[in-house]
Design an enzyme around this catalytic site. Structure first.
Site, PDB file in Angstrom:
ATOM      1  N   HIS A  63       0.882  -1.197   0.092  1.00 22.10           N
ATOM      2  CA  HIS A  63      -0.020  -0.046   0.040  1.00 22.10           C
ATOM      3  C   HIS A  63       0.838   1.195   0.156  1.00 22.10           C
ATOM      4  O   HIS A  63       1.727   1.434   0.617  1.00 22.10           O
ATOM      5  CB  HIS A  63      -0.823   0.048   1.187  1.00 22.10           C
ATOM      6  CG  HIS A  63      -2.156   0.935   1.319  1.00 22.10           C
ATOM      7  ND1 HIS A  63      -2.077   2.379   1.033  1.00 22.10           N
ATOM      8  CD2 HIS A  63      -3.360   0.539   0.969  1.00 22.10           C
ATOM      9  CE1 HIS A  63      -3.211   2.597   1.114  1.00 22.10           C
ATOM     10  NE2 HIS A  63      -4.073   1.841   0.959  1.00 22.10           N
ATOM     11  N   GLY A 102       3.383  21.888  11.856  1.00 18.13           N
ATOM     12  CA  GLY A 102       4.713  21.326  12.133  1.00 18.13           C
ATOM     13  C   GLY A 102       5.792  21.394  11.410  1.00 18.13           C
ATOM     14  O   GLY A 102       5.860  22.317  10.577  1.00 18.13           O
ATOM     15  N   PHE A 145      12.583  16.394   7.723  1.00 18.59           N
ATOM     16  CA  PHE A 145      12.142  15.017   7.534  1.00 18.59           C
ATOM     17  C   PHE A 145      12.587  14.429   8.748  1.00 18.59           C
ATOM     18  O   PHE A 145      13.570  14.436   9.439  1.00 18.59           O
ATOM     19  CB  PHE A 145      13.004  14.634   6.217  1.00 18.59           C
ATOM     20  CG  PHE A 145      12.578  13.026   6.052  1.00 18.59           C
ATOM     21  CD1 PHE A 145      11.232  12.674   5.895  1.00 18.59           C
ATOM     22  CD2 PHE A 145      13.589  12.172   6.561  1.00 18.59           C
ATOM     23  CE1 PHE A 145      11.011  11.382   5.492  1.00 18.59           C
ATOM     24  CE2 PHE A 145      13.259  10.763   5.992  1.00 18.59           C
ATOM     25  CZ  PHE A 145      11.945  10.276   5.622  1.00 18.59           C
ATOM     26  N   PRO A 168      12.910  10.730   9.973  1.00 23.63           N
ATOM     27  CA  PRO A 168      13.167   9.482   9.281  1.00 23.63           C
ATOM     28  C   PRO A 168      12.168   8.185   9.981  1.00 23.63           C
ATOM     29  O   PRO A 168      11.672   7.605   9.284  1.00 23.63           O
ATOM     30  CB  PRO A 168      14.423   9.043   9.588  1.00 23.63           C
ATOM     31  CG  PRO A 168      15.369  10.409   9.578  1.00 23.63           C
ATOM     32  CD  PRO A 168      14.348  11.460  10.282  1.00 23.63           C
ATOM     33  N   GLY A 199       8.099  10.022   9.174  1.00 26.14           N
ATOM     34  CA  GLY A 199       7.768  10.353   7.868  1.00 26.14           C
ATOM     35  C   GLY A 199       6.741  11.701   7.833  1.00 26.14           C
ATOM     36  O   GLY A 199       7.019  12.621   8.592  1.00 26.14           O
TER      37      GLY A 199
END
Length: 547
Positions: A85, A166, A170, A172, A175
């Site tokens: 998905h 926010g 990135f 990790p 996400g």
């Protein structure tokens, strides 16, 4: 379901479908949230994703989703995540859906509160999508998720794709997350004995956005991809039906079947991920009933028909009480109809107890429902028997309206008591200040109008039965004549009960226009009931004496 209870559905999708410990821990965080009711947990090993479905008040569902996210932040690490998905974050998407006595605006408020608090508490990027989106390009989830988790660093660095809440750094392990408000989405997979490529080809043919922007698929408000399901050893056309009023469940299934036949690929049932609205199942039932000229009125039989026609139990048993959202909500006693769900003995004892409710209004609805049930029974006992074969076409026409009146009167048993309780609550409101007195009077007027509205619905509903009942009296099974007579009298009594309940409340209405209209309407419904019952009884008496 009580009309005054505010219910929002939340369907968070977490990027973990294989670890039972993680899946259970996230569910436990929700279960421990006051006011939230977990309806379904649907993990997928191949998709490596779990869809949770729960309901509660607007404030409760926000707290529940936050509690789940806090646990997910500790247990899910996106750096090693892989699955069929598309995904971009540990909590990939968290939509809020209006269910009962709530609006889309309420759910937009839920999404914005949730997104803001999630970003602040966990320090993660959050996007708003669907009806909560601040920009048109962010309304479609697939646009936000384009490139998935792997491309998220570049996306976050692009000013056009800065998150709504926010950081644009990135993270990790997490996400990014999308949250929004939308209509009920049906996640629907059609099973193929073919390849992933064939499934994806069918998905491109049916989904609204086709192979390229200039090409459209055959179904509107539908997203779709094709994938392979290892645990079932088959391919699936995985569809999101974004608006079941635009593309209903059965249309999506039949369209996939059509393209599968063109590819000489066998369809072997389908799968609903998460929950489905009762309306979608019953509309599918009506489609197949009409298509095959069937005569099915009972709801449980309609549901069985759809389970068979769509092959909903092909991968795992489709249990209506665990898959249809209204049935799941009704399992909670606080949201169900306590009087209508009682045994007959308990209902009678409740009426006979030293409390003013349930009273005459609830009894009127119950007596009317029993009367309609008797007439429906007479119709059924005049149908399907070789002796009455010549009446089959007539009964197919007459039974549905009788059955509809019976079904429509049942929820009014509780509605009348709820209306009375609402009026009593308004009376008890404080009146120590001018503002409080004014507010109390406004609430009392609204409550008294509701107390008039319910018995009026009883009378209006019964008014729909007299013409088909007269026809039934002329041709129905003569052996059931006494049942028909009792049914007609009970229906008339139900309207008399409604009349008395309207008339006792009319003097408390201050709006003269509403008062006059209520009096005019209830007089007309009583006239129809008296004349209709008299004519039905006359026809029945005539047949009985000549037999």
């Amino acid at each position: 379901m009580s009309g005054c209870v505010q219910i929002v559905e939340c369907v968070p999708n977490f990027s973990e479908g294989r670890s039972k410990e993680v899946i259970d821990a996230i569910a436990e965080a929700l279960i421990c949230t006051q006011g939230c009711h977990l309806l379904d947990v649907d993990p997928g090993p191949s998709t490596n994703r779990t869809v949770y479905t729960f309901v509660g008040s607007p404030s409760a569902v926000v707290e529940g989703a936050l509690n789940m996210a806090r646990v997910a932040a500790k247990l899910i690490d996106m750096r090693g995540h892989h699955g069929e998905h598309p995904r971009m974050g540990a909590l990939d998407v968290c939509p809020f859906i209006p269910v009962n006595n709530t609006t889309m605006e309420d759910c937009v408020g839920c999404a914005k509160e949730f997104g803001s608090r999630l970003a602040q508490e966990l320090g993660v990027p959050v996007y708003l999508y669907a009806n909560a989106a601040c920009e048109d390009k962010r309304k479609i989830l697939s646009s936000i998720r384009d490139g998935e988790y792997e491309k998220m660093p570049q996306k976050l660095a692009n000013p056009d794709w800065y998150p709504d809440y926010g950081t644009n750094d990135f993270i990790p392990t997490w996400g990014a997350t999308a949250t929004g408000a939308r209509k009920f989405l049906i996640a629907f997979n059609v099973n193929l004995l073919g390849t992933k490529e064939q499934a994806h080809r069918i998905a491109l043919n049916v989904r609204e956005q086709g192979r390229d922007p200039s090409q459209r698929g055959t179904l509107k408000s539908v997203q779709g991809i094709g994938w392979w399901l290892d645990e079932a050893n088959l391919a699936q056309v995985s569809l999101n039906l974004l608006d079941m009023d635009v593309t209903p469940l059965h249309q999506a299934f039949e369209e996939c079947k059509k393209f599968a036949e063109e590819l000489n690929v066998a369809v072997c049932g389908s799968q609903i991920v998460g929950l489905v609205p009762r309306k979608a199942i019953l509309e599918a039932a009506d489609f197949y009933i009409q298509k095959e000229n069937l005569f099915i009125l009972e709801e449980d039989q309609k549901i069985r028909l759809v389970i068979d026609k769509l092959g909903l139990s092909s991968l795992s048993l489709f249990k209506p009480n665990e898959r249809i959202v209204e049935y799941m909500i009704a399992e909670d006693s606080s949201l169900s109809a306590p009087l209508a769900n009682m045994s007959l003995k308990s209902f009678i004892k409740s009426v006979g107890s030293r409390t003013p409710a349930p009273g005459g209004g609830s009894v009127a609805a119950a007596v009317g429902a029993m009367g309609a049930a008797l007439t429906s029974m007479v119709g059924w006992l005049s149908f399907g028997n070789k002796k009455f074969e010549h009446l089959d076409a007539e009964m197919r026409r007459l039974i549905p309206p009788l059955n509809n009146v019976m079904q429509s009167l049942v929820p009014l048993i509780d509605a009348d008591t709820n209306a009375f309780n609402g009026y009593m609550a308004a009376i008890k409101m404080p009146k120590s200040t001018e503002e409080e007195t004014k507010r109390r009077e406004e609430c009392m007027q609204l409550a008294i109008q509701a107390a008039i509205s319910v018995p009026m619905q009883v009378a209006r509903c019964v008014s729909n039965i007299w013409e088909p009942l007269k026809e039934l009296a002329k041709c129905g099974n003569i052996q059931c004549v006494s049942d028909l007579q009792v049914g007609a009298r009970a229906l008339e009594v139900g309207v008399w009960g409604a009349y008395y309940n309207v008339m006792v409340n009319i003097p408390n209405v201050t709006d003269e226009g509403i008062k006059a209209k209520a009096k005019e309407d209830i007089d007309q419904f009583l006239k129809l009931a008296r004349e209709g019952a008299a004519e039905v009884l006359s026809i029945a008496d005539g047949r009985a004496s000549s037999d």
